[in-house]
Motif scaffolding. Structure first.
Motif, PDB file in Angstrom:
ATOM      1  N   GLU A  93       0.907  -1.143  -0.045  1.00 19.15           N
ATOM      2  CA  GLU A  93      -0.093  -0.154  -0.039  1.00 19.15           C
ATOM      3  C   GLU A  93       0.795   1.178   0.031  1.00 19.15           C
ATOM      4  O   GLU A  93       1.906   1.239   0.697  1.00 19.15           O
ATOM      5  CB  GLU A  93      -1.041  -0.008   1.322  1.00 19.15           C
ATOM      6  N   GLY A  94       0.368   2.225  -0.715  1.00 11.55           N
ATOM      7  CA  GLY A  94       1.193   3.513  -0.572  1.00 11.55           C
ATOM      8  C   GLY A  94       1.080   4.561   0.485  1.00 11.55           C
ATOM      9  O   GLY A  94       0.783   3.967   1.412  1.00 11.55           O
ATOM     10  N   ILE A  95       1.830   5.532   0.268  1.00 10.56           N
ATOM     11  CA  ILE A  95       1.858   6.512   1.421  1.00 10.56           C
ATOM     12  C   ILE A  95       1.101   7.862   0.962  1.00 10.56           C
ATOM     13  O   ILE A  95       1.261   8.333   0.001  1.00 10.56           O
ATOM     14  CB  ILE A  95       3.224   6.968   1.769  1.00 10.56           C
ATOM     15  N   LEU A  96       0.076   8.458   1.838  1.00 14.09           N
ATOM     16  CA  LEU A  96      -0.726   9.547   1.725  1.00 14.09           C
ATOM     17  C   LEU A  96      -0.107  10.679   2.489  1.00 14.09           C
ATOM     18  O   LEU A  96      -0.036  10.582   3.550  1.00 14.09           O
ATOM     19  CB  LEU A  96      -2.318   9.008   1.990  1.00 14.09           C
ATOM     20  N   ARG A  97       0.509  11.685   1.844  1.00 15.33           N
ATOM     21  CA  ARG A  97       1.177  12.774   2.333  1.00 15.33           C
ATOM     22  C   ARG A  97       0.173  13.952   2.289  1.00 15.33           C
ATOM     23  O   ARG A  97      -0.211  14.436   1.485  1.00 15.33           O
ATOM     24  CB  ARG A  97       2.447  13.033   1.790  1.00 15.33           C
ATOM     25  N   THR A 241      -0.282   4.087   4.710  1.00 19.08           N
ATOM     26  CA  THR A 241       0.288   5.051   5.569  1.00 19.08           C
ATOM     27  C   THR A 241      -0.072   6.409   5.330  1.00 19.08           C
ATOM     28  O   THR A 241      -0.257   6.954   4.508  1.00 19.08           O
ATOM     29  CB  THR A 241       1.801   4.955   5.231  1.00 19.08           C
ATOM     30  N   ALA A 242      -0.534   7.280   6.392  1.00 17.64           N
ATOM     31  CA  ALA A 242      -0.814   8.596   6.530  1.00 17.64           C
ATOM     32  C   ALA A 242       0.354   9.424   7.089  1.00 17.64           C
ATOM     33  O   ALA A 242       0.794   8.916   8.289  1.00 17.64           O
ATOM     34  CB  ALA A 242      -2.289   9.001   7.444  1.00 17.64           C
ATOM     35  N   PHE A 243       0.726  10.340   6.406  1.00 18.70           N
ATOM     36  CA  PHE A 243       1.834  11.312   6.738  1.00 18.70           C
ATOM     37  C   PHE A 243       1.572  12.531   6.625  1.00 18.70           C
ATOM     38  O   PHE A 243       1.106  13.087   5.557  1.00 18.70           O
ATOM     39  CB  PHE A 243       3.050  10.797   5.709  1.00 18.70           C
ATOM     40  N   THR A 244       1.639  13.378   7.725  1.00 23.82           N
ATOM     41  CA  THR A 244       1.581  14.912   7.647  1.00 23.82           C
ATOM     42  C   THR A 244       3.000  15.554   8.474  1.00 23.82           C
ATOM     43  O   THR A 244       3.521  14.521   8.915  1.00 23.82           O
ATOM     44  CB  THR A 244       0.328  15.386   8.200  1.00 23.82           C
ATOM     45  N   LYS A 245       2.841  16.516   8.307  1.00 19.65           N
ATOM     46  CA  LYS A 245       4.023  17.301   9.140  1.00 19.65           C
ATOM     47  C   LYS A 245       4.478  16.836  10.435  1.00 19.65           C
ATOM     48  O   LYS A 245       3.379  17.210  11.193  1.00 19.65           O
ATOM     49  CB  LYS A 245       4.196  19.037   8.717  1.00 19.65           C
ATOM     50  N   GLY A 246       5.276  16.460  10.852  1.00 18.83           N
ATOM     51  CA  GLY A 246       5.649  16.194  12.288  1.00 18.83           C
ATOM     52  C   GLY A 246       4.986  14.781  12.640  1.00 18.83           C
ATOM     53  O   GLY A 246       4.977  14.507  13.888  1.00 18.83           O
TER      54      GLY A 246
END
Ligand code: FAD
Ligand code: GLY
Length: 374
Positions: A93-97, A241-246
């Motif tokens: 599965e990919g990453i959602l930034r 994967t969910a990714f945001t600043k920090g």
């Protein structure tokens, strides 16, 4: 002088272990040394994202290194699985930034002209993919090739592969210093006496500079503390994967999620603090509100091997022949393991390397020292 191996690898993290595996596969007699247990430091503290796109902020040699390793990853992971029966838990599965602020949105959109394999996604599309994500998302980048592994399982598979390949693993055997003879590094002094080899590979993560200092080489490296926690919910909250600043949330095969990570220069301090854990939890709940109901599992801290310019040290330094550098992989050592192993094998077996190592040359250490002195 008794030569005990063709190569001694200092450090049994993912970098040293993957190099030892690759060298042994090419027929070399390899000894791997660690001051503790294989994989006990940064390599099992990691989240396991293979984030060639999500964790690169500009084009250049580092991005090329990351994408090359990303290409190698799935076959490498499958090879380790087939060889040992231990799955590194590769998840494709990919990453959602996602962007939560205007500034973050601008930064992400700024990557679009150069980044490969990324797609801008609207808030509606994001919530269609991941309905549990906050309504506050402004949009984001979808990185379909940024997959992940489970670092603990990967290290178990690697360790078993090393045993099967006949690598001599000496755990709880710290290297105190490098041994030099006639201007060449010829071995290491360990807690159990001297060992000699044709090549010595320095893959001691954040501890690497301690071994070059005696030769006047101040590797511009430092530990960067990363605290993480893991949680579990009854029903899965995320597919990708969910990714945001920090903050990032990485869903694992066993139904848990790794939430990471702090990034602090705090020397070799590996304590987990209530403040950092609370801050990470808050950020995770801000990103996925339903996570406030999650079961708390555990917390831990690892030390990333940071370098001043953000690049790893790969290759040799003409002032210290016999020593090969493979360290300073900072936030990306899990991702960069297979490409590092291939490049070091190419270097030691005398061929040309498949990627230009000049941008990662340890000569940078001498240049940094000169710059400090002027
Ligand atoms: P280490 O794993 O630290 O291994 C070095 C080894 O050398 C240790 O086992 C140590 O005991 C040994 N050693 C040191 N000195 C000596 C000595 N004198 N004698 C003998 N042995 C010695 N990377 C990613 O790609 N994706 C991620 O999602 C990711 N997430 C991360 C999250 C966190 C919280 C952290 C901390 C890191 C993360 N990383 C991630 C980065 C990654 O973990 C590191 O870049 C990688 O583990 C570095 O591997 P290494 O083998 O160089 O270092
Ligand atoms: N690459 C993720 C981290 O270092 O936290």
């Amino acid at each position: 002088m008794n030569v005990n191996a063709s190569a001694i690898v200092i450090g049994g993290g993912i970098i040293g272990s993957s190099i030892a595996y690759e060298l042994a596969k090419s027929g070399m007699k390899v000894t791997l040394l660690d001051k503790g247990a294989v994989g006990q430091e940064a390599s099992t503290a990691a989240a396991g994202m293979l984030g060639a796109q999500v964790e690169t902020h500009h084009p250049g040699a580092f991005y090329e290194l990351c994408t090359k390793s990303q290409e190698l990853y799935r076959p490498w992971s499958e090879e380790l699985f087939a060889y040992t029966g231990i799955s590194p838990q590769y998840i494709d599965e990919g990453i959602l930034r996602v962007a939560l602020t205007e500034e973050d949105e601008a930064e992400l959109r700024g990557r679009l002209p150069w980044i490969r394999h990324a797609q801008w996604v609207s808030p509606e599309e994001i919530r269609r993919r991941e309905p549990q994500l906050t309504e506050a998302v402004r949009g984001g980048l979808w990185f379909d090739r940024d997959h992940q592994v489970h670092p603990i399982h990967l290290m178990l598979a690697l360790r078993a592969s090393l045993v099967k390949r006949g690598v001599t693993i000496r755990e709880w055997t710290p290297v105190f210093r490098l041994l030099q003879s006639q201007g060449r590094i010829t071995g290491v002094q360990t807690s159990e006496g001297p060992l000699y080899a044709d090549h010595v590979v320095l893959a001691a993560g954040a501890w690497s500079p301690a071994l070059t200092e005696a030769f006047g080489m101040q590797l511009p490296m430092f530990p960067v503390q990363g605290q993480c926690l893991s949680i579990r919910t009854e029903a899965p909250m995320l597919t990708s994967t969910a990714f945001t600043k920090g903050c990032y949330i990485v869903p694992k095969q066993d139904g848990s999620c790794i939430v990471g990570a702090t990034q602090v220069e705090a020397g070799f301090d590996k304590r987990s603090t209530a403040e950092a854990v609370a801050r990470l939890q808050d950020k995770a709940v801000q990103l996925v509100p339903k996570l406030k109901e999650a079961e708390f599992l555990r917390t831990w801290t690892g030390l990333r091997p940071g370098s001043r310019d953000g690049l790893p040290f790969l290759g040799t330094w003409d002032q210290l022949p016999g020593l090969v550098f493979a360290t300073g992989h900072y936030r990306n050592g899990i991702l960069l393991a297979p490409v590092t192993a291939v490049l070091i094998r190419e270097l030691l077996t005398g061929g040309s390397t498949s990627l230009n190592l000049a941008p990662f040359s340890p000569e940078r250490a001498a240049e940094a020292a000169k710059a400090r002195a002027t």
